[in-house]
Design a protein around this motif. Structure first.
Motif, PDB file in Angstrom:
ATOM      1  N   SER A 223      84.712   7.345  62.487  1.00 59.43           N
ATOM      2  CA  SER A 223      84.422   8.293  63.556  1.00 59.43           C
ATOM      3  C   SER A 223      83.249   7.879  64.411  1.00 59.43           C
ATOM      4  CB  SER A 223      84.124   9.671  62.952  1.00 59.43           C
ATOM      5  OG  SER A 223      85.193  10.115  62.168  1.00 59.43           O
ATOM      6  N   SER A 224      83.191   8.446  65.603  1.00 63.77           N
ATOM      7  CA  SER A 224      82.074   8.204  66.513  1.00 63.77           C
ATOM      8  C   SER A 224      80.990   9.233  66.273  1.00 63.77           C
ATOM      9  CB  SER A 224      82.541   8.290  67.966  1.00 63.77           C
ATOM     10  OG  SER A 224      82.901   9.623  68.272  1.00 63.77           O
ATOM     11  N   GLY A 225      79.845   9.032  66.903  1.00 62.93           N
ATOM     12  CA  GLY A 225      78.706   9.910  66.703  1.00 62.93           C
ATOM     13  C   GLY A 225      78.961  11.328  67.138  1.00 62.93           C
ATOM     14  N   ILE A 302      70.128   0.497  62.922  1.00 63.66           N
ATOM     15  CA  ILE A 302      70.222   1.828  63.524  1.00 63.66           C
ATOM     16  C   ILE A 302      71.195   1.731  64.690  1.00 63.66           C
ATOM     17  CG2 ILE A 302      69.005   3.612  64.843  1.00 63.66           C
ATOM     18  CD1 ILE A 302      66.465   2.862  63.313  1.00 63.66           C
ATOM     19  N   VAL A 303      72.115   2.688  64.781  1.00 68.16           N
ATOM     20  CA  VAL A 303      72.987   2.817  65.945  1.00 68.16           C
ATOM     21  C   VAL A 303      72.796   4.218  66.507  1.00 68.16           C
ATOM     22  CG1 VAL A 303      75.339   2.719  66.852  1.00 68.16           C
ATOM     23  CG2 VAL A 303      74.659   1.190  64.982  1.00 68.16           C
ATOM     24  N   VAL A 304      72.600   4.302  67.823  1.00 65.55           N
ATOM     25  CA  VAL A 304      72.419   5.592  68.504  1.00 65.55           C
ATOM     26  C   VAL A 304      73.497   5.718  69.567  1.00 65.55           C
ATOM     27  CG1 VAL A 304      70.846   7.089  69.785  1.00 65.55           C
ATOM     28  CG2 VAL A 304      69.923   5.443  68.133  1.00 65.55           C
ATOM     29  N   VAL A 313      78.302   5.663  75.194  1.00 69.20           N
ATOM     30  CA  VAL A 313      77.863   4.296  74.923  1.00 69.20           C
ATOM     31  C   VAL A 313      76.904   4.347  73.746  1.00 69.20           C
ATOM     32  CG1 VAL A 313      75.933   4.418  76.561  1.00 69.20           C
ATOM     33  CG2 VAL A 313      76.862   2.189  75.928  1.00 69.20           C
ATOM     34  N   ALA A 314      76.925   3.316  72.922  1.00 67.21           N
ATOM     35  CA  ALA A 314      75.997   3.243  71.793  1.00 67.21           C
ATOM     36  C   ALA A 314      75.078   2.045  71.957  1.00 67.21           C
ATOM     37  CB  ALA A 314      76.759   3.131  70.473  1.00 67.21           C
ATOM     38  N   THR A 315      73.872   2.171  71.431  1.00 65.87           N
ATOM     39  CA  THR A 315      72.957   1.039  71.346  1.00 65.87           C
ATOM     40  C   THR A 315      72.661   0.782  69.873  1.00 65.87           C
ATOM     41  OG1 THR A 315      71.073   2.563  71.674  1.00 65.87           O
ATOM     42  CG2 THR A 315      71.889   1.348  73.594  1.00 65.87           C
ATOM     43  N   ALA A 316      72.544  -0.499  69.509  1.00 63.63           N
ATOM     44  CA  ALA A 316      72.330  -0.877  68.108  1.00 63.63           C
ATOM     45  C   ALA A 316      71.059  -1.712  67.997  1.00 63.63           C
ATOM     46  CB  ALA A 316      73.527  -1.668  67.581  1.00 63.63           C
ATOM     47  N   LEU A 353      63.918  -8.123  67.094  1.00 60.05           N
ATOM     48  CA  LEU A 353      64.899  -7.059  67.258  1.00 60.05           C
ATOM     49  C   LEU A 353      66.180  -7.658  67.820  1.00 60.05           C
ATOM     50  CD1 LEU A 353      65.932  -4.112  67.559  1.00 60.05           C
ATOM     51  CD2 LEU A 353      64.855  -4.106  69.839  1.00 60.05           C
ATOM     52  N   HIS A 354      67.292  -7.434  67.131  1.00 60.14           N
ATOM     53  CA  HIS A 354      68.616  -7.734  67.676  1.00 60.14           C
ATOM     54  C   HIS A 354      69.113  -6.448  68.321  1.00 60.14           C
ATOM     55  CE1 HIS A 354      72.744  -9.348  67.884  1.00 60.14           C
ATOM     56  NE2 HIS A 354      73.117  -8.117  67.544  1.00 60.14           N
ATOM     57  N   PHE A 355      69.379  -6.496  69.641  1.00 57.55           N
ATOM     58  CA  PHE A 355      69.728  -5.291  70.401  1.00 57.55           C
ATOM     59  C   PHE A 355      71.118  -5.440  71.006  1.00 57.55           C
ATOM     60  CE2 PHE A 355      69.660  -2.947  74.518  1.00 57.55           C
ATOM     61  CZ  PHE A 355      69.512  -1.668  74.014  1.00 57.55           C
ATOM     62  N   GLU A 356      71.975  -4.425  70.790  1.00 54.36           N
ATOM     63  CA  GLU A 356      73.336  -4.431  71.323  1.00 54.36           C
ATOM     64  C   GLU A 356      73.594  -3.186  72.160  1.00 54.36           C
ATOM     65  OE1 GLU A 356      76.341  -4.812  68.347  1.00 54.36           O
ATOM     66  OE2 GLU A 356      75.473  -6.630  67.456  1.00 54.36           O
ATOM     67  N   VAL A 357      74.559  -3.316  73.079  1.00 52.40           N
ATOM     68  CA  VAL A 357      75.089  -2.190  73.847  1.00 52.40           C
ATOM     69  C   VAL A 357      76.597  -2.166  73.637  1.00 52.40           C
ATOM     70  CG1 VAL A 357      75.449  -1.223  76.145  1.00 52.40           C
ATOM     71  CG2 VAL A 357      73.233  -2.239  75.550  1.00 52.40           C
ATOM     72  N   ARG A 358      77.133  -0.991  73.225  1.00 48.91           N
ATOM     73  CA  ARG A 358      78.548  -0.875  72.878  1.00 48.91           C
ATOM     74  C   ARG A 358      79.212   0.262  73.667  1.00 48.91           C
ATOM     75  NH1 ARG A 358      77.769  -0.803  66.260  1.00 48.91           N
ATOM     76  NH2 ARG A 358      76.729  -2.837  66.054  1.00 48.91           N
ATOM     77  N   PRO A 359      79.817  -0.033  74.811  1.00 47.32           N
ATOM     78  CA  PRO A 359      80.547   1.009  75.542  1.00 47.32           C
ATOM     79  C   PRO A 359      81.635   1.613  74.664  1.00 47.32           C
ATOM     80  CG  PRO A 359      80.252  -0.934  76.912  1.00 47.32           C
ATOM     81  CD  PRO A 359      79.832  -1.322  75.526  1.00 47.32           C
ATOM     82  N   GLY A 360      81.838   2.917  74.770  1.00 45.40           N
ATOM     83  CA  GLY A 360      82.837   3.601  73.971  1.00 45.40           C
ATOM     84  C   GLY A 360      82.275   4.240  72.722  1.00 45.40           C
ATOM     85  N   GLY A 361      81.073   3.816  72.312  1.00 46.88           N
ATOM     86  CA  GLY A 361      80.452   4.453  71.163  1.00 46.88           C
ATOM     87  C   GLY A 361      80.163   3.513  70.021  1.00 46.88           C
TER      88      GLY A 361
END
Length: 395
Positions: A223-225, A302-304, A313-316, A353-361
């Motif tokens: 599931s998504s957030g 951490i994923v937000v 969108v989520a950031t990791a 810090l490894h930083f990601e951006v994830r469209p869709g969640g």
């Protein structure tokens, strides 16, 4: 907000080699339908009699209880192996769905004795057997071993304790598997002549995880957030850079690269920002925390999940030490809030810090964070320098 570049800071503080990954609790026999911990706050629940699912290509079909029991065996087995996590289990489900539609197949044409073992039908692909269509002639195991679903799951996950180590390679033996698309990771293990077919089963794997698992708040691992909190995440008030001004230097970019640990070609799903250990990690936007745990190669992760321009969108944020994670799943955070500390856990060679951006969640496919940060006027954005010192790179 104005875009601005900051000067590269001197001397990144270094730590030693990467720490070992934190293990995942072993769970009980799925046939008992026990409610058992898989990872963090995710639980394995009762197995339904059937589950209707739809592939990415729009094909709908129904899985029966026996197929879902095999899925629970894969989930159970992966939960007992250090470094697998929910994403590794998802990849294994994608592979088994693609290869056998979660059926334990005999192959009496090549191995007549395989029909003497419990099975869900007869296959005829060369000398392949079982859930993952593994071949005795390729070294995956004997007929007796491969007609055991738990053995097949252990072989697929692989690793130093896998029954097939060091060859053929299981998932944990694939360098950088954590950063691969689930379909690509499944193909890396299966080495199929039809590599593009795996991705079609990604939504089916997520549906199975949702149906067979649940966190303490009652929502499945796929599931998504927004589903976890049961509410819509409000539009963020701003987007900010995830580290304080003047406290970091970019050490690796998004895209193809040479893996700093293995030296092999790999794909990097985020950007690396070198900073002294303990530097505050900031939430890039208002949102809800969906992941706060140790997760394979990411180490402390951490994923937000946010709503930005009306889109989810989520950031990791990866590689924190265990005591450097300051939020828990379900927490609401604001842009710029201190959510963690820079560390060097997981597949990392130094503090960053490894930083990601994830469209869709949360489970979305990562994109290049740099233009996303630029487009949303994030402060303290440094143009990629092209430098990639090994001492502060990682997954």
């Amino acid at each position: 907000m104005l875009k601005k570049a900051v000067a590269v800071v001197a001397a990144i503080l270094l730590l030693g080699p990467m720490m070992g990954l934190v293990g995942i609790a072993l769970i009980a026999n799925p046939a008992a339908n026990a409610h058992c911990t898989i990872s963090g706050n995710i639980m394995l629940g009762e197995i339904p009699d059937e589950l209707t699912v739809t592939t990415a290509g729009g094909v709908t079909f129904t899985l029966n209880k026996k197929q879902l029991t095999h899925a629970a065996t894969i989930i159970e087995t992966g939960a007992g192996i250090d470094g697998v996590g929910v994403n590794g289990i998802r990849i294994a489900l994608v592979a088994a769905l693609t290869e056998s539609t979660l059926r334990q197949l005999a192959n009496t044409g090549t191995y007549p004795a395989s029909g003497d073992y419990p099975n869900d039908g007869n296959g005829s692909d060369h000398d392949s057997l079982g859930l993952f269509q593994m071949r005795p002639q390729a070294g995956w195991g004997t007929v007796a071993e491969l007609m055991d679903t738990t053995y097949q799951a252990r072989a697929f996950f692989g690793g130093p304790d896998g029954p097939n180590y060091p060859s053929p390679r299981g998932l944990l033996d694939i360098p950088g598997w954590e950063q691969l698309d689930p379909g690509e990771a499944a193909q890396a293990v299966e080495v199929s002549a039809y590599p593009d077919r795996y991705q079609d089963y990604r939504p089916v794997a997520d549906s199975i995880l949702d149906a067979l698992t649940k966190p303490s708040n009652g929502t499945g691992a796929g599931s998504s957030g927004s589903e976890i909190t049961g509410e819509t995440v409000p539009e963020t008030s701003e987007v900010v850079f995830p580290l304080p001004e003047g406290a970091w230097v970019q050490t690796d970019v998004f895209g193809p690269r040479t893996d700093p640990i293995t030296g092999e070609a790999a794909f990097h799903s985020g950007i690396d920002l070198g900073a002294p250990g303990g530097t505050a990690i900031l939430a890039a936007a208002d949102g809800v925390v969906t992941v706060a745990e140790f997760s394979g190669g990411y180490g402390g992760l951490i994923v937000v999940e946010h709503t930005v321009d009306g889109q989810t969108v989520a950031t990791a944020y990866g590689h924190m030490w265990q005591d450097g994670i300051h939020v828990t799943a379900g927490d609401h955070v604001t842009a710029g809030q201190h959510i963690g500390d820079v560390g060097s856990s997981g597949r990392s060679t130094g503090n960053h810090l490894h930083f990601e951006v994830r469209p869709g969640g949360t489970n979305g496919e990562a994109i290049d964070p740099t233009p996303w940060l630029t487009d949303h006027d994030a402060t303290d954005l440094l143009e990629p320098s092209g430098s990639s010192p090994d001492q502060c790179r990682g997954a």
